[in-house]
Design an enzyme around this catalytic site. Structure first.
Site, mmCIF file in Angstrom:
data_model
loop_
_atom_site.group_PDB
_atom_site.id
_atom_site.type_symbol
_atom_site.label_atom_id
_atom_site.label_comp_id
_atom_site.label_asym_id
_atom_site.label_seq_id
_atom_site.Cartn_x
_atom_site.Cartn_y
_atom_site.Cartn_z
ATOM 1 N N HIS A 304 -7.561 12.195 -33.602
ATOM 2 C CA HIS A 304 -7.871 11.076 -32.711
ATOM 3 C C HIS A 304 -8.234 11.630 -31.343
ATOM 4 C CE1 HIS A 304 -7.461 7.301 -30.518
ATOM 5 N NE2 HIS A 304 -7.626 6.730 -31.690
ATOM 6 N N ASP A 362 -6.069 4.681 -39.798
ATOM 7 C CA ASP A 362 -6.972 4.478 -40.927
ATOM 8 C C ASP A 362 -6.519 5.196 -42.183
ATOM 9 O OD1 ASP A 362 -8.733 2.860 -39.543
ATOM 10 O OD2 ASP A 362 -9.616 4.591 -38.568
HETATM 11 N N1 CMC Z 1 -10.436 17.244 -40.011
HETATM 12 C C1 CMC Z 1 -10.620 18.560 -39.718
HETATM 13 N N2 CMC Z 1 -10.815 19.035 -38.475
HETATM 14 C C2 CMC Z 1 -10.848 18.143 -37.483
HETATM 15 C C3 CMC Z 1 -10.662 16.749 -37.709
HETATM 16 C C4 CMC Z 1 -10.439 16.313 -39.025
HETATM 17 N N3 CMC Z 1 -10.270 15.010 -39.291
HETATM 18 N N4 CMC Z 1 -10.735 16.075 -36.530
HETATM 19 C C5 CMC Z 1 -10.965 17.008 -35.586
HETATM 20 N N5 CMC Z 1 -11.029 18.254 -36.146
HETATM 21 C C6 CMC Z 1 -11.213 19.526 -35.447
HETATM 22 C C7 CMC Z 1 -12.663 19.684 -35.022
HETATM 23 O O1 CMC Z 1 -13.420 20.390 -35.988
HETATM 24 C C8 CMC Z 1 -12.515 20.451 -33.729
HETATM 25 O O2 CMC Z 1 -12.305 21.806 -34.061
HETATM 26 P P1 CMC Z 1 -12.858 22.970 -33.088
HETATM 27 O O3 CMC Z 1 -12.157 22.795 -31.784
HETATM 28 O O4 CMC Z 1 -12.494 24.226 -33.793
HETATM 29 O O5 CMC Z 1 -14.339 22.738 -32.979
HETATM 30 C C9 CMC Z 1 -11.228 19.940 -33.118
HETATM 31 O O6 CMC Z 1 -10.446 19.442 -34.235
HETATM 32 C C10 CMC Z 1 -11.435 18.801 -32.120
HETATM 33 O O7 CMC Z 1 -12.257 17.811 -32.745
HETATM 34 P P2 CMC Z 1 -13.304 16.905 -31.953
HETATM 35 O O8 CMC Z 1 -14.278 16.333 -32.916
HETATM 36 O O9 CMC Z 1 -13.829 17.687 -30.789
HETATM 37 O O10 CMC Z 1 -12.325 15.777 -31.395
HETATM 38 P P3 CMC Z 1 -12.757 14.357 -30.906
HETATM 39 O O11 CMC Z 1 -11.693 13.895 -29.998
HETATM 40 O O12 CMC Z 1 -14.152 14.361 -30.379
HETATM 41 O O13 CMC Z 1 -12.790 13.508 -32.273
HETATM 42 C C11 CMC Z 1 -12.247 12.085 -34.054
HETATM 43 C C12 CMC Z 1 -11.848 12.575 -32.660
HETATM 44 C C13 CMC Z 1 -11.349 10.882 -34.409
HETATM 45 C C14 CMC Z 1 -13.711 11.582 -34.035
HETATM 46 C C15 CMC Z 1 -12.070 13.219 -35.078
HETATM 47 O O14 CMC Z 1 -10.722 13.650 -35.105
HETATM 48 C C16 CMC Z 1 -12.533 12.839 -36.483
HETATM 49 O O15 CMC Z 1 -13.724 12.933 -36.778
HETATM 50 N N6 CMC Z 1 -11.594 12.355 -37.360
HETATM 51 C C17 CMC Z 1 -11.946 11.852 -38.653
HETATM 52 C C18 CMC Z 1 -12.454 10.436 -38.539
HETATM 53 C C19 CMC Z 1 -11.344 9.456 -38.276
HETATM 54 O O16 CMC Z 1 -10.302 9.458 -38.922
HETATM 55 N N7 CMC Z 1 -11.592 8.540 -37.312
HETATM 56 C C20 CMC Z 1 -10.668 7.452 -37.010
HETATM 57 C C21 CMC Z 1 -10.160 7.478 -35.624
HETATM 58 S S1 CMC Z 1 -8.770 6.356 -35.413
HETATM 59 C C22 CMC Z 1 -9.429 4.768 -35.535
HETATM 60 C C23 CMC Z 1 -10.330 4.409 -34.415
HETATM 61 O O17 CMC Z 1 -9.895 4.481 -33.263
HETATM 62 O O18 CMC Z 1 -11.458 4.005 -34.700
#
Ligand code: CMC
Length: 428
Positions: A304, A362
């Site tokens: 998240h 989720d």
């Molecule tokens: N599985 C594997 N690795 C992950 C995941 C995951 N679900 N989420 C983040 N990472 C890794 C990512 O690869 C990155 O690694 P590195 O620093 O080595 O490049 C690091 O963690 C940080 O990720 P980010 O994408 O920069 O983080 P963010 O804050 O931009 O993204 C997120 C947050 C929710 C989009 C992301 O965690 C994700 O894509 N999760 C899966 C989708 C999901 O479950 N979304 C629902 C969010 S909760 C409901 C809502 O509010 O809508």
């Protein structure tokens, strides 16, 4: 007031530092461009507060979520969804009389203009219900002209009530349309969640009795999803509303944003992923895929932007999932087995610990909604239904703030420098 000083080239600027009720201080950069001639750069808004708000507070490190100061755990345990709606909209929990009036008003606005049914029949039966929601909520502005003037306080109030009241009706219509069943009209003697279940699962040819355990669980799911401060879809609603667009159009924009798999679409994606993993012994393989830098696969329902701890909503959701499965007599749900195994492995894995990736709401909501009988394509629709009150409360707060102005970010331009037009034959 505290200040911070920033040096840009030979210009030094003193910036006010604002302190909220709780949470990190905020450096006010609104005069930054005027004072330095430079912009700030923050794609994804990871360090930028876009507004001042009194509605929702999140402490992502501690896993705390408060609506108007009240912890989500207490609201989910003791309150109901319409009470939460009142709280989010007006700032205080309602008295008995206020709740009765609010519930009455919402209940009396649940029907949609009958012409809307013809609007629905223009869609293909296999249309994604989120596509139908974006269109039909936007279309409300074509049906309810008497609540689109945002400068009129009464019209704004009616629009808020209409939106909360009609979302379940439209969502149920989108579902019924997709399975070829007749629309079921709202029933005013049912509570909000029961009415929605009835509109989704009743058919005209036989009686349908709403299961109170499922209706309470759904009501709780609605409470958990009701608001989440300045997330992508809420910021979309605020940005759309900042131009003066009518509230129905703004909420339609929010629904469009919510649809994406990184946001509300994650519950659908999480369930698909659990199905793809199939059995607990495949979990390790998928965890390895998620950790592989060369593999785009991510564990859906994990991670998240704000929570770097267990999502407090996920904890409540996990309990609700077990209650629903027990009520329905589902003892061995293969998806739940996979989910439990995945959660255990990921929570102990160095990669997930180091990056602070915990299950989010989720992760469990999909299993619960599936057990209740909703197809995966409806999951994000239910999220939109519940989030509508948050969007509306945030939109209301913005419109009622006399200092609000149109949202208009700037950019770091990295395209071609100024150059002259060349006639077609002279281009190299
Ligand atoms: N599985 C594997 N690795 C992950 C995941 C995951 N679900 N989420 C983040 N990472 C890794 C990512 O690869 C990155 O690694 P590195 O620093 O080595 O490049 C690091 O963690 C940080 O990720 P980010 O994408 O920069 O983080 P963010 O804050 O931009 O993204 C997120 C947050 C929710 C989009 C992301 O965690 C994700 O894509 N999760 C899966 C989708 C999901 O479950 N979304 C629902 C969010 S909760 C409901 C809502 O509010 O809508």
């Amino acid at each position: 007031m505290a200040t911070g000083t920033i040096q840009v080239g030979d210009k030094s600027l003193e910036l006010p530092v604002r302190t909220g009720t709780i949470g990190p201080d905020v450096v006010d950069i609104s005069k930054f461009y005027a004072g330095t001639g430079a912009f700030t750069y923050d794609p994804g808004f990871t360090s930028t507060a876009s507004c001042e708000s009194k509605i929702t507070y999140i402490d992502g490190d501690e896993g705390i979520l408060l609506y108007r100061g009240y912890p989500i755990e207490q609201l989910a345990e003791h309150g109901d969804f319409l009470e939460t709606c009142y709280l989010l909209l007006y700032g205080e929990l309602p008295t008995n009389a206020q709740k009765e009036e609010f519930d009455y008003n919402v209940t009396r606005h649940t029907m949609v203009h009958d012409q809307m049914t013809r609007f629905f029949t223009g869609f293909r039966r296999d249309a994604h219900p989120m596509a139908i929601m974006v269109a039909s909520v936007g279309a409300l502005s074509a049906f309810y002209h008497d609540s689109t003037d945002i400068s009129d306080e009464h019209q704004r109030l009616i629009a808020q009530i209409r939106m909360i009241a009609k979302m379940p009706t439209l969502a149920a219509m989108a579902y019924k349309y997709s399975i070829g069943q007749p629309f079921v009209y709202p029933k005013n003697d049912l509570d909000y969640a029961s009415n929605f279940l009835n509109m989704c699962f009743a058919v005209p040819c036989e009686d349908y009795k709403v299961n109170p355990v499922l209706s309470r669980a759904l009501d709780r799911i609605f409470i958990l999803h009701a608001d989440h401060e300045q997330n992508a879809s809420t910021s979309t609603v605020r940005l759309a509303g900042s131009s003066g667009a009518n509230p129905f159009a703004c909420i339609a924009a929010g629904i469009a944003c919510l649809w994406g798999p990184a946001h509300g679409g994650a519950n659908e994606a999480a369930l698909k992923m659990l199905g793809e993993i199939g059995t607990p012994d495949n979990v390790a393989k998928y965890v390895a895929k998620a950790k592989d830098k060369n593999d785009p696969f991510r564990l859906m329902g994990f991670g998240h932007r704000v929570y770097k701890n267990y999502d407090p909503r996920a904890k409540i959701m996990q309990k609700t999932t077990h209650e629903v499965l027990a009520e329905l007599g589902i003892k061995d749900d293969p998806l739940l087995d996979v989910a439990m195994e995945l959660e255990q492995i990921a929570l102990k894995d160095e990669y997930f610990i180091e990056k602070k990736l915990y299950p989010n709401i989720d992760f469990y909501s999909g299993i619960t909604l599936k057990a209740m009988g909703f197809p995966t394509s409806m999951f994000t629709v239910l999220f939109a239904l519940a989030r509508t009150v948050g969007w509306i409360a945030q939109w209301k707060e913005m419109i009622e703030d006399p200092s609000h102005k149109i949202g208009r970010p700037r950019q770091l331009y990295v395209g071609a420098d100024k150059r002259d037009y060349a006639n077609i034959g002279q281009r190299g």
